[in-house]
Write a protein that holds these residues in place. Structure first.
Motif, PDB file in Angstrom:
ATOM      1  N   ASN A  85       0.038 -41.966   6.179  1.00  0.00           N
ATOM      2  CA  ASN A  85      -0.036 -41.060   6.914  1.00  0.00           C
ATOM      3  C   ASN A  85      -0.077 -39.657   6.598  1.00  0.00           C
ATOM      4  O   ASN A  85       0.755 -38.771   6.866  1.00  0.00           O
ATOM      5  N   LYS A 109      -2.449 -44.707   9.588  1.00  0.00           N
ATOM      6  CA  LYS A 109      -2.644 -44.209  10.580  1.00  0.00           C
ATOM      7  C   LYS A 109      -1.027 -43.521  10.968  1.00  0.00           C
ATOM      8  O   LYS A 109      -0.088 -43.858  10.755  1.00  0.00           O
ATOM      9  N   PRO A 110      -1.027 -42.496  11.664  1.00  0.00           N
ATOM     10  CA  PRO A 110      -2.262 -41.753  12.271  1.00  0.00           C
ATOM     11  C   PRO A 110      -3.067 -41.029  11.239  1.00  0.00           C
ATOM     12  O   PRO A 110      -4.322 -41.074  11.139  1.00  0.00           O
ATOM     13  N   THR A 135      -8.950 -47.361   6.699  1.00  0.00           N
ATOM     14  CA  THR A 135      -7.580 -47.092   7.508  1.00  0.00           C
ATOM     15  C   THR A 135      -6.478 -48.392   7.870  1.00  0.00           C
ATOM     16  O   THR A 135      -7.388 -49.280   8.236  1.00  0.00           O
ATOM     17  N   ASP A 173      -2.910 -49.813   9.746  1.00  0.00           N
ATOM     18  CA  ASP A 173      -1.957 -49.394  10.594  1.00  0.00           C
ATOM     19  C   ASP A 173      -0.708 -48.813  10.145  1.00  0.00           C
ATOM     20  O   ASP A 173       0.201 -48.083  10.589  1.00  0.00           O
TER      21      ASP A 173
END
Lengths: 238, 238
Positions: B99, B125-126, B150, B152
């Motif tokens: 992140n 993420k984000p 990317t 989670d």
């Protein structure tokens, strides 16, 4: 005295934010002209430390002046101080930046330098105005723990501190940083300007290069300096 | 198609400046929508390379659009490209940024990562929008030589790439970077968010810390990552 937005000709400068202001008070207390606190600031630990470190008559609540100096950023603490000069310690190791032009870079490098235990920071002219609030902020206040001295040129530095072995970081160097033992009595790490590097005429057997792939032209200067300081620190602190 | 100032919802983005645009053309030619050249631009080497790399019908002289996209900066070459997705190569080493929030940092780290030969760049993420022109510019076009994927979360990454040994950089780690031999088959270097670091629950025996004095709280994140990549590269390239 009326405090205005910073210009390099001023004989004072200021810290923006609690962190660098505390560093100012801890390390250069006798240079403090005034500490400004915003009326909405409520961090009691920070307030206690400020009131412990300097006399009450140097502390002022002044939202208007903070807003003026901080130019829209969220700043709640400002430390105004009288600029001062210092000399490098001739019995300790040095870092020398040859005409650095970017204020954020210089501040960031000051922080790395302090972190890796080089407390003597030379800058050749013209170089940046190292007391600009942008440098101070990027250094997170590390600037107040360093001896800083300016020089006309690398040659001027070499004349004044001729007992130090200079390691110049140059893309044309033959020896890699990793091979260097840093086993001399006194050491100076020398770094060139962001755009031009160190002039070719200075290339010598002590010059060093940081090995990397040829997928990139060069490393960002603050990263290169930090890597060099790391390697220096690992070898010197043994 | 009308080209507008960048928003993350767009399916295209652009490079600002000759250097990153050439990197785009060299490494992701088939994604190029258009290259814009300013009428005052006269560097013949750059023009030759552009005309050699892509078909003439993708090249457009358009000062007005360049001025609009570059927002007052001195930009003479712009490369507009269709955004694309990629996957990390499961048989190569990885870097994973948890992140990351600062676009300049991510771009600078991409450049260091390519320089120290890690071409697989994971982001949880984000995180930042990695195709934002600010990231591309800070990367100096290195982004176009990387596989970027990317995730989670760190756990999501760990599930997908479970053969990699993860080295997480954490201030609470016991082992120093210098002690780590990086002798595993597949390696992932993991770095936390600029403000929060990696969550304590991930602390394990492989976690690493970069030794520095306690004169500073921590190193700047791009410097810390570059030091880690340097040490990794010195040991893995032997």
């Amino acid at each position: 005295m009326e405090i205005k937005t910073y210009k390099s000709s001023f004989d004072y400068s200021y810290t923006l934010g609690a962190f660098p202001t505390i560093e100012l008070l801890r390390h250069q207390k006798d240079k403090v002209i005034k500490v400004l606190i915003h009326s909405t600031f409520t961090n009691q630990n920070v307030l206690d430390e400020i009131y412990n470190l300097i006399p009450n008559n140097l502390i002022e609540y002044n939202d208007k002046l903070i807003n003026k100096l901080s130019d829209k950023e969220n700043v709640y603490i400002v430390g105004i101080f009288k600029k001062y000069t210092s000399k490098l310690n001739p019995t300790e190791d040095h870092i020398l930046m040859d005409n650095p032009s970017n204020m954020g870079n210089v501040g960031t490098i000051m922080r790395s330098s302090l972190g890796f235990e080089i407390k003597n920071f030379g800058i050749t002219k013209p170089g940046v105005d190292y007391f600009n609030p942008k440098v101070i902020r990027a250094s997170m206040g590390a600037i107040f723990s360093l001896n800083i001295e300016t020089f006309d040129s690398i040659d001027d530095y070499s004349n004044k501190y001729n007992k130090h072995t200079q390691y110049k970081f140059m893309l044309k160097a033959k020896k890699s940083l990793r091979e260097c033992s840093f086993d001399k009595d006194l050491v100076t790490l020398v770094f060139g300007n962001e755009a031009t590097g160190i002039a070719d005429k200075y290339l010598d057997d002590n010059a060093l290069i940081i090995r990397h792939s040829n997928n990139i032209d060069s490393l960002n200067v603050t990263n290169a300096v930090s890597i060099a300081l790391y390697e220096y620190h690992e070898k010197r602190s043994k």
